[in-house]
Scaffold this motif. Structure first.
Motif, PDB file in Angstrom:
ATOM      1  N   LEU A  25      29.932  50.966  55.640  1.00 48.72           N
ATOM      2  CA  LEU A  25      29.432  52.168  54.971  1.00 48.72           C
ATOM      3  C   LEU A  25      29.191  51.931  53.481  1.00 48.72           C
ATOM      4  N   CYS A  26      30.117  51.221  52.839  1.00 51.22           N
ATOM      5  CA  CYS A  26      30.011  51.024  51.384  1.00 51.22           C
ATOM      6  C   CYS A  26      28.936  50.019  50.996  1.00 51.22           C
ATOM      7  N   THR A  27      28.661  49.060  51.867  1.00 59.18           N
ATOM      8  CA  THR A  27      27.699  48.017  51.511  1.00 59.18           C
ATOM      9  C   THR A  27      26.295  48.281  52.039  1.00 59.18           C
ATOM     10  N   THR A  28      26.166  49.089  53.099  1.00 62.10           N
ATOM     11  CA  THR A  28      24.843  49.313  53.678  1.00 62.10           C
ATOM     12  C   THR A  28      24.330  50.735  53.505  1.00 62.10           C
ATOM     13  N   VAL A  29      25.224  51.695  53.318  1.00 58.32           N
ATOM     14  CA  VAL A  29      24.805  53.091  53.143  1.00 58.32           C
ATOM     15  C   VAL A  29      24.882  53.483  51.674  1.00 58.32           C
ATOM     16  N   ASP A  30      26.106  53.539  51.149  1.00 60.51           N
ATOM     17  CA  ASP A  30      26.312  53.911  49.751  1.00 60.51           C
ATOM     18  C   ASP A  30      27.749  53.557  49.393  1.00 60.51           C
ATOM     19  N   PRO A  31      28.036  53.139  48.151  1.00 56.24           N
ATOM     20  CA  PRO A  31      29.418  52.804  47.777  1.00 56.24           C
ATOM     21  C   PRO A  31      30.405  53.953  47.974  1.00 56.24           C
ATOM     22  N   ALA A  32      29.909  55.170  47.978  1.00 59.28           N
ATOM     23  CA  ALA A  32      30.793  56.325  48.160  1.00 59.28           C
ATOM     24  C   ALA A  32      30.947  56.723  49.620  1.00 59.28           C
ATOM     25  N   ALA A  33      30.161  56.132  50.513  1.00 55.87           N
ATOM     26  CA  ALA A  33      30.154  56.580  51.913  1.00 55.87           C
ATOM     27  C   ALA A  33      31.492  56.345  52.598  1.00 55.87           C
ATOM     28  N   GLY A  34      32.183  55.274  52.257  1.00 57.62           N
ATOM     29  CA  GLY A  34      33.460  54.979  52.893  1.00 57.62           C
ATOM     30  C   GLY A  34      34.494  56.048  52.616  1.00 57.62           C
ATOM     31  N   LEU A  35      34.610  56.476  51.366  1.00 52.17           N
ATOM     32  CA  LEU A  35      35.616  57.471  51.009  1.00 52.17           C
ATOM     33  C   LEU A  35      35.248  58.849  51.548  1.00 52.17           C
ATOM     34  N   VAL A  36      33.962  59.165  51.592  1.00 48.86           N
ATOM     35  CA  VAL A  36      33.524  60.443  52.171  1.00 48.86           C
ATOM     36  C   VAL A  36      33.848  60.482  53.668  1.00 48.86           C
ATOM     37  N   ALA A  37      33.569  59.383  54.361  1.00 50.52           N
ATOM     38  CA  ALA A  37      33.875  59.326  55.797  1.00 50.52           C
ATOM     39  C   ALA A  37      35.378  59.411  56.028  1.00 50.52           C
ATOM     40  N   GLU A  38      36.159  58.760  55.169  1.00 49.59           N
ATOM     41  CA  GLU A  38      37.627  58.799  55.304  1.00 49.59           C
ATOM     42  C   GLU A  38      38.144  60.223  55.195  1.00 49.59           C
ATOM     43  N   ALA A  39      37.668  60.962  54.197  1.00 52.02           N
ATOM     44  CA  ALA A  39      38.121  62.343  54.014  1.00 52.02           C
ATOM     45  C   ALA A  39      37.699  63.225  55.191  1.00 52.02           C
ATOM     46  N   SER A  40      36.498  63.008  55.696  1.00 54.45           N
ATOM     47  CA  SER A  40      35.997  63.823  56.805  1.00 54.45           C
ATOM     48  C   SER A  40      36.768  63.553  58.086  1.00 54.45           C
ATOM     49  N   LEU A  41      37.016  62.270  58.383  1.00 56.37           N
ATOM     50  CA  LEU A  41      37.762  61.925  59.591  1.00 56.37           C
ATOM     51  C   LEU A  41      39.199  62.434  59.529  1.00 56.37           C
ATOM     52  N   THR A  42      39.788  62.371  58.353  1.00 56.34           N
ATOM     53  CA  THR A  42      41.153  62.875  58.193  1.00 56.34           C
ATOM     54  C   THR A  42      41.218  64.364  58.503  1.00 56.34           C
ATOM     55  N   LEU A  43      40.253  65.101  57.996  1.00 52.33           N
ATOM     56  CA  LEU A  43      40.240  66.548  58.205  1.00 52.33           C
ATOM     57  C   LEU A  43      40.072  66.886  59.679  1.00 52.33           C
ATOM     58  N   VAL A  44      39.062  66.310  60.326  1.00 46.11           N
ATOM     59  CA  VAL A  44      38.777  66.636  61.728  1.00 46.11           C
ATOM     60  C   VAL A  44      39.891  66.133  62.651  1.00 46.11           C
ATOM     61  N   GLY A  45      40.238  64.858  62.503  1.00 51.72           N
ATOM     62  CA  GLY A  45      41.268  64.287  63.370  1.00 51.72           C
ATOM     63  C   GLY A  45      42.626  64.930  63.168  1.00 51.72           C
ATOM     64  N   GLY A  46      42.984  65.218  61.912  1.00 55.13           N
ATOM     65  CA  GLY A  46      44.278  65.836  61.639  1.00 55.13           C
ATOM     66  C   GLY A  46      44.399  67.228  62.235  1.00 55.13           C
ATOM     67  N   LEU A  47      43.341  68.019  62.130  1.00 55.78           N
ATOM     68  CA  LEU A  47      43.388  69.367  62.693  1.00 55.78           C
ATOM     69  C   LEU A  47      43.444  69.338  64.220  1.00 55.78           C
ATOM     70  N   LEU A  48      42.718  68.394  64.834  1.00 57.58           N
ATOM     71  CA  LEU A  48      42.776  68.269  66.297  1.00 57.58           C
ATOM     72  C   LEU A  48      44.171  67.867  66.763  1.00 57.58           C
ATOM     73  N   PHE A  49      44.790  66.934  66.036  1.00 59.39           N
ATOM     74  CA  PHE A  49      46.143  66.508  66.398  1.00 59.39           C
ATOM     75  C   PHE A  49      47.142  67.650  66.205  1.00 59.39           C
ATOM     76  N   ALA A  50      47.005  68.382  65.111  1.00 64.84           N
ATOM     77  CA  ALA A  50      47.923  69.491  64.848  1.00 64.84           C
ATOM     78  C   ALA A  50      47.813  70.580  65.913  1.00 64.84           C
ATOM     79  N   ALA A  51      46.648  70.672  66.554  1.00 64.48           N
ATOM     80  CA  ALA A  51      46.448  71.709  67.572  1.00 64.48           C
ATOM     81  C   ALA A  51      47.225  71.432  68.855  1.00 64.48           C
ATOM     82  N   GLN A  52      47.726  70.223  69.035  1.00 66.53           N
ATOM     83  CA  GLN A  52      48.458  69.867  70.259  1.00 66.53           C
ATOM     84  C   GLN A  52      49.920  70.288  70.119  1.00 66.53           C
ATOM     85  N   ARG A  53      50.168  71.555  70.222  1.00 66.41           N
ATOM     86  CA  ARG A  53      51.518  72.093  70.011  1.00 66.41           C
ATOM     87  C   ARG A  53      52.470  71.752  71.139  1.00 66.41           C
ATOM     88  N   ALA A  54      51.949  71.612  72.348  1.00 73.00           N
ATOM     89  CA  ALA A  54      52.822  71.459  73.508  1.00 73.00           C
ATOM     90  C   ALA A  54      53.626  70.170  73.478  1.00 73.00           C
TER      91      ALA A  54
END
Length: 410
Positions: A157-186
């Motif tokens: 992402l940083c070398t072929t898309v944009d130097p900032a793309a890696g950190l943007v993707a990291e923040a986005s994946l953390t948000l989506v994945g973290g909320l999905l994991f938190a939803a598994q209450r059982a």
């Protein structure tokens, strides 16, 4: 193990949520180096996130043990996403260095501790089962798989898309994945409210008070020095060759060796005590890491990186396995986060020192950091190996799942 009821409901979102962990440091290094031109500055900013994560992770684990994982995850991933995007914007705007450090602190402090939380869920699902050892190895392999995919994704992402793309993707994946994991209450470890449940809470007995946990923290600091030193030094080495895209490939080779070794190590039924396995595995890691600085070609570095990766997994798996025998069940999430935080702290220190070495000395000088870090940790481990023998913990019976007194039956 994978047939355990409810396992897949937390495994899949847990994998997605922990994936950004392996992207964060490298994404910051590549972005800040691009905007400042210095690996030393980039390593220092990345180190600020690692230090803050190492300091806050154990408290996050204690709060998760006390109040439940969901209560800690949801606000944590929201803070992490916002601060990560703010750090990206500031770096692109060439903000003052002190401001980058300021925002890097909440970025690291809010990193969700999904790996320890998944391990805690396995502990509840497989309590007393011989499959618990398999689950421990499986989780270590999963961690290593993230370290295969994460750097590759961040570099691409940083070398072929944009130097900032890696950190943007990291923040986005953390948000989506973290909320999905938190939803598994059982499947999250139960949090009670009665008197018996209160006695299980580790508010009066931190895992850090156990001597064995402190020894493991030092050994995991050494492992963190390998991760941090490899990330910066591989980036600088491939940059000096004019082939920065190889950085993710070389780091992927290192992590692939780690993952494959974990698969084999986890499949073996070991007769030797974990303490002896840790000593042997760590000695092999220190020896393998001592040759990285002498690599003079991509092929040589790939081979040495693969060897180091093969030696990392046994140390990681055995260290996490020892937690099961050294730490009462009510404090294990905290103990796991201490070890995860130790890896992050060792990685942060290694990123900083390696960056300075790469700026001041020859290309590849940063590889001296994994050599020194593992050697010092090995000396500590050998000197304090007796602390890794499980001993009865005061108050452990009252913190167990069952608070009833044991009686003799015919």
């Amino acid at each position: 193990m994978l047939r355990t009821r409810g396992a897949w409901t937390f495994l899949l979102p847990g994998f997605a949520a922990r994936q950004p962990f392996a992207m964060l440091t490298l994404s910051i290094v590549l972005l800040v180096q691009h905007t400042t031109g210095s690996y030393g500055v980039a390593g220092a900013v990345a180190a600020a996130t690692g230090v803050s994560m190492a300091l806050f992770a154990p408290y996050s684990g204690r709060l998760a043990d006390r109040y439940g994982q969901r209560a800690i995850l949801v606000p944590g991933v929201l803070v992490h996403a916002v601060s990560g995007l703010a750090l990206t914007a500031l770096a692109l705007a060439h903000a003052p260095l002190w401001l980058l450090f300021l925002v890097a602190v909440p970025t690291g402090a809010s990193v969700p501790q999904v790996g320890p939380m998944v391990r805690a869920r396995w502990g509840v699902k497989l309590k007393g089962s011989p499959l618990m050892g398999t689950a421990t190895a499986f989780e270590s392999v999963t961690d290593e798989l993230t370290f295969v995919l994460g750097p590759l994704l961040a570099t691409a992402l940083c070398t072929t898309v944009d130097p900032a793309a890696g950190l943007v993707a990291e923040a986005s994946l953390t948000l989506v994945g973290g909320l999905l994991f938190a939803a598994q209450r059982a499947t999250q470890p139960p949090v009670g409210t009665g008197d018996g449940a209160r006695s299980q809470r580790p508010r009066h007995a931190s895992a850090l008070r156990l001597p064995g946990v402190r020894v493991l923290i030092v050994t995991f600091l050494g492992i963190g020095s390998v991760f941090g030193g490899m990330q910066v030094s591989l980036a600088a080495f491939t940059e000096s060759l004019g082939r920065p895209g190889l950085n993710g490939v070389l780091y992927g080779v290192f992590a692939a060796g780690n993952m494959l070794s974990g698969l084999v190590f986890g499949a073996v039924v070991w007769k030797r005590a974990p303490r002896h396995r840790l000593l042997a595995g760590y000695a092999a890691l220190a020896v393998a890491a001592s040759g990285l600085w002498a690599a003079d070609s991509v092929i040589t570095l790939a081979g040495l990186g693969l060897l180091v990766g093969v030696c990392v997994a046994p140390a990681l798996i055995t260290g996490y396995t020892l937690v099961e025998s050294l730490v009462p069940v009510g404090a294990r999430t905290e103990a796991f986060t201490w070890l995860t935080g130790a890896v992050a702290l060792g990685q942060a220190a290694a990123v900083t020192v390696s960056g300075q070495f790469e700026d001041r000395f020859w290309d590849g000088a940063g590889f001296l950091v994994p050599m020194g870090g593992t050697a010092l940790a090995l000396l500590t481990l050998v000197a304090l190996r007796s602390r890794l023998v499980p001993r009865p913990v005061e108050g452990a019976r009252t913190r167990g799942v069952d608070h009833r007194e044991t009686v003799t039956v015919d």
